[in-house]
Design a protein around this motif. Structure first.
Motif, short mmCIF file in Angstrom:
data_model
loop_
_atom_site.label_atom_id
_atom_site.label_comp_id
_atom_site.label_asym_id
_atom_site.label_seq_id
_atom_site.Cartn_x
_atom_site.Cartn_y
_atom_site.Cartn_z
N ASP A 74 0.81 -1.22 0.00
CA ASP A 74 0.00 0.00 0.00
C ASP A 74 0.84 1.27 0.00
O ASP A 74 0.28 2.37 -0.06
N CYS A 75 2.17 1.15 0.09
CA CYS A 75 3.03 2.34 0.09
C CYS A 75 2.86 3.12 -1.20
O CYS A 75 2.97 2.57 -2.30
N LEU A 76 2.60 4.41 -1.08
CA LEU A 76 2.33 5.24 -2.24
C LEU A 76 3.61 5.75 -2.90
O LEU A 76 3.63 6.04 -4.09
N THR A 77 4.68 5.88 -2.12
CA THR A 77 5.95 6.41 -2.62
C THR A 77 7.10 5.67 -1.94
O THR A 77 6.90 4.93 -0.97
N GLY A 78 8.30 5.93 -2.44
CA GLY A 78 9.48 5.35 -1.81
C GLY A 78 9.65 5.83 -0.39
O GLY A 78 10.07 5.07 0.49
N THR A 79 9.30 7.08 -0.13
CA THR A 79 9.45 7.61 1.23
C THR A 79 8.44 6.99 2.19
O THR A 79 8.73 6.79 3.36
N ASP A 80 7.24 6.65 1.70
CA ASP A 80 6.30 5.90 2.54
C ASP A 80 6.92 4.56 2.94
O ASP A 80 6.73 4.08 4.07
N ARG A 81 7.65 3.97 2.01
CA ARG A 81 8.32 2.70 2.30
C ARG A 81 9.40 2.89 3.37
O ARG A 81 9.57 2.06 4.26
N VAL A 82 10.17 3.98 3.25
CA VAL A 82 11.19 4.28 4.25
C VAL A 82 10.55 4.54 5.61
O VAL A 82 11.07 4.13 6.66
N ALA A 83 9.39 5.22 5.60
CA ALA A 83 8.69 5.49 6.86
C ALA A 83 8.26 4.19 7.54
O ALA A 83 8.29 4.09 8.78
N GLU A 84 7.88 3.18 6.75
CA GLU A 84 7.56 1.87 7.33
C GLU A 84 8.78 1.23 7.95
O GLU A 84 8.71 0.64 9.04
N VAL A 85 9.91 1.33 7.27
CA VAL A 85 11.16 0.77 7.81
C VAL A 85 11.51 1.44 9.13
O VAL A 85 11.96 0.79 10.07
N ALA A 86 11.28 2.76 9.21
CA ALA A 86 11.62 3.51 10.42
C ALA A 86 10.82 3.04 11.63
O ALA A 86 11.26 3.20 12.78
N LYS A 87 9.66 2.44 11.39
CA LYS A 87 8.86 1.92 12.49
C LYS A 87 9.41 0.58 13.00
O LYS A 87 9.12 0.15 14.11
N LYS A 88 10.21 -0.09 12.17
CA LYS A 88 10.71 -1.42 12.51
C LYS A 88 12.17 -1.43 12.94
O LYS A 88 12.59 -2.31 13.71
N ILE A 89 12.95 -0.47 12.43
CA ILE A 89 14.38 -0.43 12.73
C ILE A 89 14.72 0.95 13.28
O ILE A 89 14.51 1.96 12.60
N GLU A 90 15.25 1.00 14.49
CA GLU A 90 15.56 2.27 15.14
C GLU A 90 16.86 2.85 14.58
O GLU A 90 17.86 2.15 14.40
N ALA A 91 16.83 4.15 14.30
CA ALA A 91 18.02 4.89 13.89
C ALA A 91 17.80 6.37 14.23
O ALA A 91 16.65 6.80 14.42
N ASP A 92 18.89 7.12 14.31
CA ASP A 92 18.76 8.55 14.57
C ASP A 92 18.18 9.27 13.36
O ASP A 92 17.40 10.21 13.50
N PHE A 93 18.58 8.83 12.17
CA PHE A 93 17.98 9.38 10.96
C PHE A 93 18.08 8.35 9.84
O PHE A 93 18.78 7.34 9.95
N TYR A 94 17.34 8.63 8.76
CA TYR A 94 17.19 7.66 7.68
C TYR A 94 17.50 8.33 6.34
O TYR A 94 17.08 9.47 6.10
N VAL A 95 18.23 7.63 5.51
CA VAL A 95 18.63 8.14 4.21
C VAL A 95 17.95 7.31 3.12
O VAL A 95 18.11 6.09 3.07
N ASN A 96 17.19 7.97 2.28
CA ASN A 96 16.48 7.33 1.17
C ASN A 96 17.30 7.55 -0.09
O ASN A 96 17.52 8.68 -0.52
N VAL A 97 17.79 6.45 -0.67
CA VAL A 97 18.51 6.51 -1.94
C VAL A 97 17.68 5.75 -2.97
O VAL A 97 17.49 4.54 -2.84
N GLN A 98 17.18 6.45 -3.96
CA GLN A 98 16.30 5.83 -4.94
C GLN A 98 17.02 4.70 -5.68
O GLN A 98 18.18 4.84 -6.06
N GLY A 99 16.30 3.61 -5.89
CA GLY A 99 16.90 2.43 -6.47
C GLY A 99 16.99 2.43 -7.98
O GLY A 99 17.32 1.40 -8.58
N ASP A 100 16.73 3.58 -8.63
CA ASP A 100 16.75 3.61 -10.09
C ASP A 100 17.86 4.50 -10.65
O ASP A 100 17.79 4.96 -11.78
N GLU A 101 18.90 4.77 -9.83
CA GLU A 101 20.01 5.60 -10.29
C GLU A 101 21.32 4.83 -10.16
O GLU A 101 22.11 5.04 -9.23
N PRO A 102 21.59 3.90 -11.09
CA PRO A 102 22.77 3.03 -10.97
C PRO A 102 24.10 3.74 -11.12
O PRO A 102 25.14 3.18 -10.77
N LEU A 103 24.10 4.97 -11.63
CA LEU A 103 25.35 5.71 -11.80
C LEU A 103 25.61 6.68 -10.65
O LEU A 103 26.57 7.45 -10.70
#
Length: 242
Positions: A74-103
Motif C-alpha cells: 500500500d506504500c504510495l511512494t518510496g518515502t512511505d516505504r522508508v517510513a515503514e522501515v523507520a517503524k521497525k528499525i531504530e536509527a537517529d535518521f534515515y537516508v532514502n537513496v532511490q533504487g533507479d540511479e545506478p550511476l
C-alpha cells in the motif's frame, strides 16, 4: 542500541513506465545491485537495506547477499516505504537513496549524510545543476527553487523559475537522495494519502513542504541518470560502455 543512520533503498517491481526495472541487467549486474554497492561504499553493508513489497526483489537481494525488508504493497511512494522501515528499525535518521540511479556517486550520498549531521533539524535533499536547454521543459525532471539559505521554496516538473517574458534563470534539478529525521518520517506516513500538490506534481518531497516542514537542498556534483524508461537504460549503457 539505536544506530546512527540507516540507508534505505526503496524498490518496487510494478513500475508503470518500466516494470521490473530493479532487476534489469546492466552489464552483468542488476540495477538494484549497482545502487546497493554505491550505498555500501558510502557507509557499510550493515547500514544498508533494500525495502520492497515484491518477493522477486527480496529473493534476488537474499541470493546476492543484500539485506532486505518487506514493506506494505500500500506504500504510495518510496518515502512511505522508508517510513515503514523507520517503524521497525531504530536509527537517529534515515537516508532514502532511490533504487533507479545506478550511476549515482557514493560521494553525493556522503554529502547529504554530512549535511544532516551538521544540523539534524531538517530534511535534506540533493540537487544539481541542470542542462537548461534539455531539462527545462522535461516533465520527468523535477526543477528546484530555493531560498537564499538553501531552503526549498518549491519543486515542480514544470519549467521554473520563469518570468513574464518567458526567460529563465540557470536551473537546478532534484537528485533523489534524502535524509530524514525520524519525526518527519513519522508525520509523512501518518495520513496514508498524498497531499494535494504532491499528488498533482507526483513529487513526494512536496508532502513535507505542504505539511509545514522545512526541507534543505544540498548542491552535489551529480552526474547520475535516473532510469524511468527503457530509453533511459540505453543512456546509462552508453555511459558505462565508453
Amino acid at each position: 542500541m539505536t544506530r546512527d543512520f540507516l540507508l534505505v533503498i526503496p524498490a518496487r517491481f510494478k513500475s508503470s513506465r518500466f516494470p521490473g526495472k530493479p532487476l534489469i541487467d546492466i552489464n552483468g549486474k542488476s540495477m538494484i545491485r549497482r545502487v546497493w554497492e554505491k550505498c555500501v561504499k558510502a557507509s557499510s553493508e550493515e547500514n544498508v537495506i533494500i525495502a520492497t513489497d515484491d518477493v522477486r526483489i527480496e529473493d534476488h537481494a537474499l541470493k546476492n547477499g543484500m539485506r532486505t525488508i518487506m514493506t506494505s504493497k500500500d506504500c504510495l511512494t518510496g518515502t512511505d516505504r522508508v517510513a515503514e522501515v523507520a517503524k521497525k528499525i531504530e536509527a537517529d535518521f534515515y537516508v532514502n537513496v532511490q533504487g533507479d540511479e545506478p550511476l549515482i556517486n557514493h560521494r553525493d550520498i556522503e554529502e547529504v549524510i554530512n549535511a544532516f549531521k551538521e544540523n539534524p533539524l531538517f530534511t535534506y535533499c540533493g540537487m544539481s545543476k541542470a542542462d537548461s536547454d534539455k531539462d527545462y521543459n522535461n516533465h520527468n525532471i523535477p526543477k528546484v527553487v530555493t531560498a537564499i539559505d538553501g531552503s526549498l521554496l518549491y519543486i515542480s516538473r514544470a519549467g521554473i523559475p520563469a518570468n513574464k517574458n518567458g526567460s529563465s534563470l540557470p536551473i537546478m534539478k532534484q537528485v533523489c537522495i534524502y535524509a530524514f529525521p525520524k519525526n518527519h518520517l513519522d508525520k509523512f506516513g501518518v495520513d496514508k494519502g498524498k497531499t494535494k500538490l504532491e499528488s498533482f506534481e507526483d513529487i513526494e518531497l512536496l508532502r513535507l513542504v505542504e505539511l509545514g516542514y522545512k526541507v534543505k537542498m544540498i548542491e552535489i556534483n551529480n552526474s547520475s541518470i535516473a532510469i524511468d524508461t527503457p530509453e533511459d537504460l540505453k543512456k546509462v549503457l552508453t555511459v558505462l560502455n565508453k
